[in-house]
Design an enzyme around this catalytic site. Structure first.
Site, PDB file in Angstrom:
ATOM      1  N   TYR A  20       0.839  -1.201   0.000  1.00  8.09           N
ATOM      2  CA  TYR A  20       0.000   0.000   0.000  1.00  8.09           C
ATOM      3  C   TYR A  20       0.876   1.254   0.000  1.00  8.09           C
ATOM      4  O   TYR A  20       0.654   2.183  -0.791  1.00  8.09           O
ATOM      5  CB  TYR A  20      -0.924  -0.030   1.220  1.00  8.09           C
ATOM      6  CG  TYR A  20      -1.733   1.225   1.413  1.00  8.09           C
ATOM      7  CD1 TYR A  20      -2.786   1.535   0.557  1.00  8.09           C
ATOM      8  CD2 TYR A  20      -1.440   2.108   2.451  1.00  8.09           C
ATOM      9  CE1 TYR A  20      -3.531   2.701   0.728  1.00  8.09           C
ATOM     10  CE2 TYR A  20      -2.181   3.264   2.633  1.00  8.09           C
ATOM     11  CZ  TYR A  20      -3.227   3.556   1.777  1.00  8.09           C
ATOM     12  OH  TYR A  20      -3.953   4.705   1.952  1.00  8.09           O
ATOM     13  N   GLU A  42     -11.840   5.670   4.562  1.00  5.91           N
ATOM     14  CA  GLU A  42     -11.241   6.438   5.668  1.00  5.91           C
ATOM     15  C   GLU A  42     -12.252   6.597   6.797  1.00  5.91           C
ATOM     16  O   GLU A  42     -11.893   6.519   7.972  1.00  5.91           O
ATOM     17  CB  GLU A  42     -10.751   7.809   5.196  1.00  5.91           C
ATOM     18  CG  GLU A  42      -9.540   7.773   4.291  1.00  5.91           C
ATOM     19  CD  GLU A  42      -8.240   7.366   4.973  1.00  5.91           C
ATOM     20  OE1 GLU A  42      -8.175   7.302   6.222  1.00  5.91           O
ATOM     21  OE2 GLU A  42      -7.280   7.107   4.239  1.00  5.91           O
ATOM     22  N   TRP A  50      -5.420   1.343  10.207  1.00  9.35           N
ATOM     23  CA  TRP A  50      -5.602   1.312   8.751  1.00  9.35           C
ATOM     24  C   TRP A  50      -5.369  -0.085   8.195  1.00  9.35           C
ATOM     25  O   TRP A  50      -6.016  -0.485   7.223  1.00  9.35           O
ATOM     26  CB  TRP A  50      -4.703   2.341   8.076  1.00  9.35           C
ATOM     27  CG  TRP A  50      -4.912   2.371   6.596  1.00  9.35           C
ATOM     28  CD1 TRP A  50      -4.023   2.005   5.639  1.00  9.35           C
ATOM     29  CD2 TRP A  50      -6.103   2.765   5.892  1.00  9.35           C
ATOM     30  NE1 TRP A  50      -4.575   2.149   4.384  1.00  9.35           N
ATOM     31  CE2 TRP A  50      -5.859   2.615   4.516  1.00  9.35           C
ATOM     32  CE3 TRP A  50      -7.361   3.228   6.309  1.00  9.35           C
ATOM     33  CZ2 TRP A  50      -6.809   2.909   3.546  1.00  9.35           C
ATOM     34  CZ3 TRP A  50      -8.305   3.519   5.325  1.00  9.35           C
ATOM     35  CH2 TRP A  50      -8.023   3.355   3.969  1.00  9.35           C
TER      36      TRP A  50
END
Length: 195
Positions: A20, A42, A50
Site C-alpha cells: 500500500y 477512511e 488502517w
C-alpha cells in the site's frame, strides 16, 4: 531477502501495508468515484488501525457493490441488515449509514453538474501539496486545508469526516505528499505534480 529501500516508518513490515505504501499512498487520485470510495474507507477506519481496512478492503468492495454510488444510494434496511451480518466488512450501522448517505450526496453533486474530484482538489489549489518531512519529525495529523475540507464536507451532509480523517484521506489520495524526504517514494510522488 529483504529489500534495502528506505520507507516511511509507519508502514512497518506487513507485506500488505508495504505494498500500500509503495504503490498507492500519496499517488494523486483524480477519479471522482475512486475518491469517494477512499473517503468512505477512511470513514470506516475511524477508531481502527488502517491495516484493518486494508485487510477488509476487497471484501468491502464486494459487499458494497464495487462502491458504485448509484447502487449504494438505493440501499434500504434489508441491505443494511445484510451488511451488518457480513464478517468481511466493518460492521457498524453508523458507518454503513454514512456510506449510503455519502453516495446520495455524491450523486446529487454529480447530477447538479458538480465534479466531486474538482471540488475536493480545489481545497489544495488543484495540485498536490508537497511537504518535506524529515526523519524523526512527527507526521502531521491535520492541517488548515483538512480543517476547511472537513467543514465543507460536513456542511454538505457527509459524516465520519473530521479534520484528522480528512487529512489521512488527503495523504492517501495524494492531495498532500507526506512521504518523508528519506523515503524512496518521496521524489517519485513529488514528480507526479505539485507546488
Amino acid at each position: 531477502m529483504a529489500d534495502s529501500l528506505h520507507r516511511c516508518a509507519w508502514c512497518g513490515t506487513d507485506p500488505l501495508y508495504v505494498a500500500y505504501h509503495d504503490e498507492e499512498w500519496g499517488v494523486p487520485e483524480y477519479d471522482a468515484r475512486a475518491l469517494w470510495e477512499k473517503l468512505v474507507l477512511e470513514g470506516f477506519q475511524a477508531g481502527l488501525a488502517w491495516i484493518t481496512i486494508l485487510r477488509k478492503r476487497e471484501g468491502m468492495r464486494d459487499a458494497f457493490d464495487g462502491f458504485d454510488p448509484e447502487i449504494i444510494a438505493r440501499y434500504g434496511e434489508a441491505d443494511i441488515e445484510r451488511l451488518l451480518g457480513d464478517a468481511r466488512i466493518i460492521r457498524s450501522r453508523a458507518k454503513i449509514n454514512s456510506a449510503i448517505k455519502g453516495a446520495r450526496i455524491w450523486l446529487e453533486m454529480r447530477d447538479s453538474g458538480e465534479d466531486f474530484s474538482a471540488w475536493l482538489w480545489s481545497f489544495v489549489g488543484g495540485a498536490p501539496l508537497q511537504n518535506r518531512l524529515m526523519a524523526g519529525e512527527p507526521w502531521p495529523t491535520r492541517s488548515p486545508d483538512s480543517v476547511a475540507l472537513a467543514k465543507a464536507l460536513k456542511k454538505r451532509g457527509f459524516t465520519f469526516c473530521g479534520p484528522v480523517i480528512v487529512y489521512a484521506f488527503m495523504q492517501a489520495t495524494g492531495m498532500v505528499n507526506d512521504h518523508g524526504t528519506d523515503c524512496f517514494r518521496h521524489e517519485p510522488v513529488r514528480a507526479m505534480g505539485g507546488k
